[in-house]
Design a protein around this motif. Structure first.
Motif, PDB file in Angstrom:
ATOM      1  N   TRP A  76       1.546   5.843   9.417  1.00  0.00           N
ATOM      2  CA  TRP A  76       2.109   4.779  10.226  1.00  0.00           C
ATOM      3  C   TRP A  76       1.251   3.517  10.175  1.00  0.00           C
ATOM      4  O   TRP A  76       1.774   2.404  10.159  1.00  0.00           O
ATOM      5  CB  TRP A  76       2.245   5.259  11.675  1.00  0.00           C
ATOM      6  CG  TRP A  76       3.346   6.281  11.840  1.00  0.00           C
ATOM      7  CD1 TRP A  76       4.418   6.463  11.031  1.00  0.00           C
ATOM      8  CD2 TRP A  76       3.426   7.260  12.868  1.00  0.00           C
ATOM      9  NE1 TRP A  76       5.202   7.487  11.476  1.00  0.00           N
ATOM     10  CE2 TRP A  76       4.611   8.009  12.628  1.00  0.00           C
ATOM     11  CE3 TRP A  76       2.632   7.597  13.974  1.00  0.00           C
ATOM     12  CZ2 TRP A  76       5.007   9.048  13.435  1.00  0.00           C
ATOM     13  CZ3 TRP A  76       3.038   8.633  14.794  1.00  0.00           C
ATOM     14  CH2 TRP A  76       4.214   9.359  14.523  1.00  0.00           C
ATOM     15  N   LEU A  77      -0.094   3.667  10.161  1.00  0.00           N
ATOM     16  CA  LEU A  77      -0.971   2.503  10.024  1.00  0.00           C
ATOM     17  C   LEU A  77      -0.778   1.832   8.672  1.00  0.00           C
ATOM     18  O   LEU A  77      -0.712   0.600   8.560  1.00  0.00           O
ATOM     19  CB  LEU A  77      -2.436   2.934  10.204  1.00  0.00           C
ATOM     20  CG  LEU A  77      -3.475   1.812  10.088  1.00  0.00           C
ATOM     21  CD1 LEU A  77      -3.242   0.756  11.173  1.00  0.00           C
ATOM     22  CD2 LEU A  77      -4.895   2.388  10.199  1.00  0.00           C
ATOM     23  N   PHE A  78      -0.666   2.651   7.630  1.00  0.00           N
ATOM     24  CA  PHE A  78      -0.406   2.106   6.295  1.00  0.00           C
ATOM     25  C   PHE A  78       0.929   1.343   6.264  1.00  0.00           C
ATOM     26  O   PHE A  78       1.026   0.227   5.719  1.00  0.00           O
ATOM     27  CB  PHE A  78      -0.395   3.248   5.277  1.00  0.00           C
ATOM     28  CG  PHE A  78       0.095   2.839   3.914  1.00  0.00           C
ATOM     29  CD1 PHE A  78      -0.744   2.203   3.008  1.00  0.00           C
ATOM     30  CD2 PHE A  78       1.405   3.107   3.523  1.00  0.00           C
ATOM     31  CE1 PHE A  78      -0.291   1.828   1.757  1.00  0.00           C
ATOM     32  CE2 PHE A  78       1.863   2.737   2.278  1.00  0.00           C
ATOM     33  CZ  PHE A  78       1.020   2.098   1.387  1.00  0.00           C
ATOM     34  N   ALA A  79       1.961   1.934   6.857  1.00  0.00           N
ATOM     35  CA  ALA A  79       3.280   1.293   6.878  1.00  0.00           C
ATOM     36  C   ALA A  79       3.248  -0.012   7.670  1.00  0.00           C
ATOM     37  O   ALA A  79       3.883  -1.004   7.287  1.00  0.00           O
ATOM     38  CB  ALA A  79       4.320   2.237   7.462  1.00  0.00           C
ATOM     39  N   LEU A  80       2.504  -0.028   8.792  1.00  0.00           N
ATOM     40  CA  LEU A  80       2.409  -1.242   9.601  1.00  0.00           C
ATOM     41  C   LEU A  80       1.793  -2.390   8.797  1.00  0.00           C
ATOM     42  O   LEU A  80       2.286  -3.522   8.805  1.00  0.00           O
ATOM     43  CB  LEU A  80       1.584  -0.951  10.857  1.00  0.00           C
ATOM     44  CG  LEU A  80       1.308  -2.160  11.764  1.00  0.00           C
ATOM     45  CD1 LEU A  80       2.610  -2.704  12.337  1.00  0.00           C
ATOM     46  CD2 LEU A  80       0.336  -1.768  12.884  1.00  0.00           C
ATOM     47  N   ILE A  81       0.702  -2.100   8.082  1.00  0.00           N
ATOM     48  CA  ILE A  81       0.031  -3.148   7.297  1.00  0.00           C
ATOM     49  C   ILE A  81       0.918  -3.626   6.153  1.00  0.00           C
ATOM     50  O   ILE A  81       1.055  -4.828   5.895  1.00  0.00           O
ATOM     51  CB  ILE A  81      -1.318  -2.632   6.769  1.00  0.00           C
ATOM     52  CG1 ILE A  81      -2.253  -2.310   7.945  1.00  0.00           C
ATOM     53  CG2 ILE A  81      -1.952  -3.645   5.832  1.00  0.00           C
ATOM     54  CD1 ILE A  81      -3.556  -1.659   7.524  1.00  0.00           C
ATOM     55  N   VAL A  82       1.563  -2.702   5.469  1.00  0.00           N
ATOM     56  CA  VAL A  82       2.406  -3.073   4.328  1.00  0.00           C
ATOM     57  C   VAL A  82       3.602  -3.893   4.785  1.00  0.00           C
ATOM     58  O   VAL A  82       3.932  -4.933   4.197  1.00  0.00           O
ATOM     59  CB  VAL A  82       2.850  -1.812   3.565  1.00  0.00           C
ATOM     60  CG1 VAL A  82       3.893  -2.172   2.509  1.00  0.00           C
ATOM     61  CG2 VAL A  82       1.654  -1.147   2.903  1.00  0.00           C
ATOM     62  N   ILE A  83       4.277  -3.435   5.843  1.00  0.00           N
ATOM     63  CA  ILE A  83       5.455  -4.159   6.315  1.00  0.00           C
ATOM     64  C   ILE A  83       5.072  -5.537   6.848  1.00  0.00           C
ATOM     65  O   ILE A  83       5.774  -6.527   6.608  1.00  0.00           O
ATOM     66  CB  ILE A  83       6.174  -3.333   7.401  1.00  0.00           C
ATOM     67  CG1 ILE A  83       6.738  -2.046   6.792  1.00  0.00           C
ATOM     68  CG2 ILE A  83       7.298  -4.148   8.026  1.00  0.00           C
ATOM     69  CD1 ILE A  83       7.726  -2.272   5.665  1.00  0.00           C
ATOM     70  N   SER A  84       3.953  -5.640   7.562  1.00  0.00           N
ATOM     71  CA  SER A  84       3.516  -6.946   8.075  1.00  0.00           C
ATOM     72  C   SER A  84       3.179  -7.901   6.932  1.00  0.00           C
ATOM     73  O   SER A  84       3.552  -9.089   6.949  1.00  0.00           O
ATOM     74  CB  SER A  84       2.312  -6.767   9.003  1.00  0.00           C
ATOM     75  OG  SER A  84       2.632  -5.937  10.095  1.00  0.00           O
ATOM     76  N   SER A  85       2.472  -7.398   5.926  1.00  0.00           N
ATOM     77  CA  SER A  85       2.138  -8.239   4.767  1.00  0.00           C
ATOM     78  C   SER A  85       3.393  -8.663   4.022  1.00  0.00           C
ATOM     79  O   SER A  85       3.516  -9.818   3.583  1.00  0.00           O
ATOM     80  CB  SER A  85       1.194  -7.475   3.831  1.00  0.00           C
ATOM     81  OG  SER A  85       0.016  -7.113   4.495  1.00  0.00           O
ATOM     82  N   TYR A  86       4.324  -7.755   3.884  1.00  0.00           N
ATOM     83  CA  TYR A  86       5.561  -8.099   3.179  1.00  0.00           C
ATOM     84  C   TYR A  86       6.343  -9.157   3.948  1.00  0.00           C
ATOM     85  O   TYR A  86       6.863 -10.113   3.356  1.00  0.00           O
ATOM     86  CB  TYR A  86       6.405  -6.840   3.017  1.00  0.00           C
ATOM     87  CG  TYR A  86       7.789  -7.108   2.449  1.00  0.00           C
ATOM     88  CD1 TYR A  86       7.978  -7.280   1.079  1.00  0.00           C
ATOM     89  CD2 TYR A  86       8.888  -7.209   3.295  1.00  0.00           C
ATOM     90  CE1 TYR A  86       9.232  -7.541   0.569  1.00  0.00           C
ATOM     91  CE2 TYR A  86      10.147  -7.467   2.795  1.00  0.00           C
ATOM     92  CZ  TYR A  86      10.319  -7.623   1.433  1.00  0.00           C
ATOM     93  OH  TYR A  86      11.549  -7.893   0.923  1.00  0.00           O
ATOM     94  N   THR A  87       6.420  -9.020   5.256  1.00  0.00           N
ATOM     95  CA  THR A  87       7.179  -9.986   6.063  1.00  0.00           C
ATOM     96  C   THR A  87       6.568 -11.380   5.973  1.00  0.00           C
ATOM     97  O   THR A  87       7.278 -12.382   5.795  1.00  0.00           O
ATOM     98  CB  THR A  87       7.229  -9.525   7.517  1.00  0.00           C
ATOM     99  OG1 THR A  87       7.781  -8.207   7.582  1.00  0.00           O
ATOM    100  CG2 THR A  87       8.068 -10.475   8.352  1.00  0.00           C
ATOM    101  N   ALA A  88       5.241 -11.451   6.095  1.00  0.00           N
ATOM    102  CA  ALA A  88       4.586 -12.763   6.026  1.00  0.00           C
ATOM    103  C   ALA A  88       4.730 -13.390   4.640  1.00  0.00           C
ATOM    104  O   ALA A  88       5.014 -14.583   4.499  1.00  0.00           O
ATOM    105  CB  ALA A  88       3.099 -12.616   6.392  1.00  0.00           C
ATOM    106  N   ASN A  89       4.549 -12.597   3.613  1.00  0.00           N
ATOM    107  CA  ASN A  89       4.634 -13.138   2.253  1.00  0.00           C
ATOM    108  C   ASN A  89       6.061 -13.492   1.889  1.00  0.00           C
ATOM    109  O   ASN A  89       6.313 -14.445   1.145  1.00  0.00           O
ATOM    110  CB  ASN A  89       4.076 -12.111   1.260  1.00  0.00           C
ATOM    111  CG  ASN A  89       3.465 -12.774   0.042  1.00  0.00           C
ATOM    112  OD1 ASN A  89       3.218 -13.979   0.051  1.00  0.00           O
ATOM    113  ND2 ASN A  89       3.217 -12.023  -0.991  1.00  0.00           N
TER     114      ASN A  89
END
Length: 933
Positions: free
Chosen positions: A564-577
């Motif tokens: 879940w921590l991995f998914a949170l970081i990936v999804i947040s980075s994807y949204t910002a980028n």
């Protein structure tokens, strides 16, 4: 000299009262010595050879009483007159031409004075064969030397006889050594009115003539009377051809004779006549004339008003009365233009008049300039070309020229350079193109997108820059491609592959962890920990949609926490980028400066061959001391195949090459910006240097007098803002195209279009299509599987038999008492259908954990089938074990803690079946009610 002295001695032997001589300076000295020795009054009239201006004779005079020579002609004042005129004109650099017969020592005093004042003076002797001399200049001088020589000829002084001056003017004008901007001074005492008109007719530019003049009585009736003496009308009338052709020396001779006649008459009246001297000058002991001193005093005290005005002598024996007339023309190129009197000069009062060489300022009325140009957008363009009529031109440079013409008052005629080039030096030293037209004096000014360079300034003059210049590059915009999967752009393909692999890996690990240590499922849970459910749960948590599989073990929870921590970081980075990718237009073309252009080799680039840009890059690129390596890299590309591979002959060809090919055109930034702004398809963009190292200027002939006034007016246009108005006319700030965007688009907002999300819709469409295909596949499979069963009734019977076997398999031989369960605990009571008032009240009645046996509501069409089945089975009955009156089935007892345990008995517990009373309800005919096990 000896024959002249012998002749004088012969005259003395015959008896004379005075000696009159009209000779040159060389013979004057011997006669002076002879006259002084014999005490014979000597009236010397200096004569020059063939009308050449006089030089100072340098006759030795003393205060002794033995000086018997009188100078009838005034002293040579050429040194004083020339110095005054040159000072008045404020000349600092000029050349003096003199003929073969002139003694240059006559202006030695003048040369000394101008040298002390810092003036740059050159001397050149004019040969008798003028044509040969001019031809020799063109043959021996290089083009740079010839241009410097032309610059020197802008200001010149001619000291020569009138006939030589006429021939010299004709030759230099016909050979284009001078133009209408030159100013020449011709000085000679012997120039008459006819000579003046002829000199003006043969010259161009400004001409100043200095000559000796004599006062003429205002009363016409008194012009031919000098006291009691009447002069012939052919001599006293200034318009008479004979008087016009007479040399000044002859006029002085006439007045000298008149003066002697008055002196002799005075002697007779005074009765102080001395007999004529009969002297012998050959003998050593010859005695001088006794009456010589008396006669000399009478002559000196006398005076006469003759053709040359007042003839009288000063104490030193010289004639002080002399007047110089200064005539001049204005600047112009018309032959035969008028001449006027500018002033006069005499030794007593000096200059009377103003000779200031005034600048042209606003007074160029009537001047027509020949303008040579080269077509170059937007500087010079043909606006109208009607057959049989002169072409009309427009453009930024034309607007500047028109502003100058309106202010200064001149007119102009424009023509295009024959070779359509700006000009470059040739192998023989000459120039072609626009510059060549100015060098060879075929044009007065040149205007276009003409840059000021050192080489050009060596051969022509330039005004101050009227616009800054810098080198730019024209490139074609990258075509905007439709990226259907722009939503995937924030992550690289390798990263997406890693994420997909991680989802599969984590799903597999979760399944394995649950298989090794199965979790305890909670009451009411309908899920299971299969591989499919594990994968689905991991994917759902990755996209933040949750999951259905409960995980109670510590290892699984640690695994899912990290996931879940991995998914949170990936999804947040994807949204910002993703937001950055969709709102910011990225620069797809890497060339944003000249440095970027020089470092790459994928796009070839070049310029116009032999142009100023070409020479600029060549000089910079071949200079070993150049710090910036950019020019050396650019020169290697531009000079490929000796310059023929990447360069073009005209700028228009370079622009077309950029538009329809893989090419970058290096050219004037101003020209390229105009092309990019006005392109209908907005397919260009420009890059270049922001620092302007040169500028655009107006070219003029070397030494043109218009340079300063043009430069002054250009500065005024820049200061009052008129130049900026002209610039905005051709380079508007808000153009229809973006000059600096490398992407081919005209959109001005930041709104997102459908193209940015086309990939998202494609993914959704693919999911829909795939789900529909799977649904069709499942439907087909179920129908195929169902076609193998004869009827639904048999199928229900088979199902019950299958249920029978399944329940029996759950029974074991274990005799543990806690696993017994009573039959009452597993009786399946009949369902009273009438107690279910509505269809929505039907619900799950019982759920047997981990046995897959549930009692649920069923679809309406199964009611009749199940009713008939249960009725038939109840009528016939079937036995489970030893209890024939009950239908039994093995079930698990519910433990006190809510769990289940197996029964210890081997016999089947009977399931009593009781038919449900109909109570007047037709169950078989109601399709909406029924119960299934």
């Amino acid at each position: 000299m000896f024959p002249l002295g012998s002749t004088a001695c012969d005259l003395m032997n015959q008896g004379i009262l005075a000696l009159v001589s009209s000779i040159g300076c060389t013979s004057a000295g011997s006669l002076q010595s002879l006259a002084d020795a014999m005490h014979i009054p000597h009236l010397f009239i200096q004569r020059s050879t063939a009308g050449t201006p006089r030089s100072g004779c340098g006759l030795t005079r003393s205060n002794r009483n033995d000086d018997y020579t009188l100078s009838v002609r005034p002293p040579v004042y050429l040194n004083d007159v020339i110095l005054r005129v040159v000072t008045e004109y404020a000349w600092q650099k000029f050349i003096i031409f003199y003929d073969n017969d002139y003694d240059i020592r006559g202006i030695q005093e003048f040369l000394d004075k101008v040298s002390q004042q810092g003036m740059d003076v050159a001397l050149q002797k004019v040969e008798n064969n003028i044509n040969k001399m001019i031809t020799g200049l063109f043959a021996t001088m290089r083009i740079e030397e010839l241009n410097r020589y032309r610059d020197t000829l802008r200001r010149a002084i001619l000291i020569m006889n009138p006939s030589t001056a006429k021939s010299f003017l004709t030759e230099v004008v016909e050979t284009n050594l001078v133009a209408f901007d030159c100013h020449w001074i011709i000085i000679n005492e012997e120039i008459n009115d006819v000579d003046v008109q002829e000199l003006v007719r043969r010259s161009i530019g400004r001409l100043t003539i200095i000559r000796q003049t004599f006062p003429v009585p205002q009363n016409i009736s008194q012009r031919c009377f000098r006291g009691n003496h009447r002069i012939s009308s052919s001599l006293c009338d200034p318009k008479d051809p004979f008087s016009q052709s007479m040399e000044i020396s002859n006029l002085y001779i006439y007045d000298t004779v008149l003066l002697l006649a008055n002196a002799f008459h005075k002697k007779l009246e005074d009765r102080k006549w001395h007999s004529m001297a009969s002297l012998t000058c050959i003998r050593k002991n010859s005695k001088p004339w006794q009456g010589g001193r008396s006669m000399l005093e009478t002559i000196k005290k006398g005076g006469v008003n003759g053709l040359t005005g007042e003839l009288e002598f000063a104490e030193n024996g010289g004639n002080p009365n002399v007047h110089f007339e200064i005539l001049g023309t204005n600047y112009g190129e018309d032959l035969g233009r008028g001449i006027r009197k500018l002033g006069c000069w005499n030794p007593v009062t000096g200059l009377n008049g103003s000779l200031t060489d005034r600048k042209l300022e606003n007074n160029m009325r009537g001047v027509v300039l020949r303008v040579v140009t080269v077509l170059e957008e937007p500087f010079v363009m043909v606006s109208e070309n009607v057959l049989g009529k002169p072409k009309k031109y427009q453009g930024f440079s034309i607007d500047v020229l028109e502003a100058l013409a309106t202010y200064l008052g001149f007119k102009y005629e424009i023509y295009v350079a024959p070779d359509h080039k700006y000009g470059s030096p040739q192998d023989d030293g000459s120039w072609n193109g626009l510059i060549g037209e100015l060098v060879f004096k075929r044009a007065d000014i040149g205007i276009s997108a003409l840059t000021i360079t050192p080489d050009r300034e060596n051969v022509v003059d330039f005004t101050t820059r009227y616009m800054d210049y810098s080198v730019g590059v024209l490139l074609r915009k990258a075509e905007k491609t439709v990226d259907m999967f722009a939503c995937l752009a924030p992550f690289d393909l390798s990263l997406w592959a890693c994420i997909a692999g991680t989802v599969l890996l984590v799903g597999l690990l979760v399944y394995l962890l649950n298989w090794l240590n199965p979790p305890r499922l909670q009451m009411g849970s309908m899920t299971s920990t299969t591989l499919y459910n594990s994968m689905w749960f991991v994917y759902g948590s990755f996209v933040q949609q949750g999951g259905e599989v409960p995980y109670t073990t510590l290892a699984t929870r640690l695994m899912m926490g990290a996931w879940w921590l991995f998914a949170l970081i990936v999804i947040s980075s994807y949204t910002a980028n993703l937001a950055a990718f969709l709102t910011i237009t990225r620069i797809e073309n890497s060339i944003q400066s000249l440095q970027d252009l020089s470092r790459q080799t994928d796009i070839p680039y070049g310029t116009v061959l032999d142009s100023a840009v070409y020479e600029h890059v060549r000089v910079k690129g071949m200079n070993p001391f150049e710090r910036d390596s950019m020019y050396s890299q650019m020169w290697r590309m531009i000079n490929r195949s000796n310059g023929s591979e990447n360069n073009v002959l005209e700028s228009t060809a370079g622009i077309q090459k950029v538009k329809y090919g893989n090419y970058a055109f290096v050219w004037d930034a101003a020209v390229l910006e105009y092309v990019a702004i006005n392109d209908a398809e907005c397919s260009f963009y420009t890059v270049g240097n922001t620092v302007a190292d040169r500028g655009y200027g107006i070219a003029l002939q070397h030494g043109s007098p218009y340079r300063d006034v043009f430069s002054q007016r250009i500065l005024e246009l820049q200061q009052n803002g008129d130049m900026d108005v002209l610039k905005h006319k051709w380079w508007p700030k808000n153009g229809q195209c973006d000059l600096y965007s490398s992407v081919d688009t005209k959109q001005k907002g930041g709104a997102l279009d459908i193209k940015s999300f086309a990939g998202v819709f494609c993914i959704l469409a693919a999911g829909i299509v795939l789900s529909c295909f799977i649904a069709m596949l499942e439907t087909w499979w179920n129908k195929r599987k169902g076609s193998r069963v004869p009827s639904k009734e048999d199928d229900k019977e088979i199902d019950l038999e299958h249920l029978h076997r399944r329940v029996n398999s759950l029974c074991t031989d274990d005799d543990s008492p806690h696993k017994q369960f009573s039959t009452s605990s597993i009786d399946l009571t009949p369902l009273d259908i009438d107690t279910l008032p509505t269809r929505q009240a039907l619900e799950q009645i019982s759920d047997f954990r981990n046995t897959h046996i549930t009692t649920t509501t069923f679809i309406p069409e199964q009611i009749q089938t199940l009713s008939r089945t249960l009725s038939a089975k109840a009528a016939s009955g079937f036995s489970f074990g030893s209890v024939p009156e009950h239908r039994t089935g093995p079930f698990r007892h519910r433990a006190p803690n809510g769990g289940f345990f197996r029964s210890p008995i081997k016999t089947m517990s009977s399931i009593p079946y009781q038919p449900t009373p109909t109570l007047g309800l037709n169950i078989g005919s109601d399709p909406d009610r029924g119960t299934s096990i």
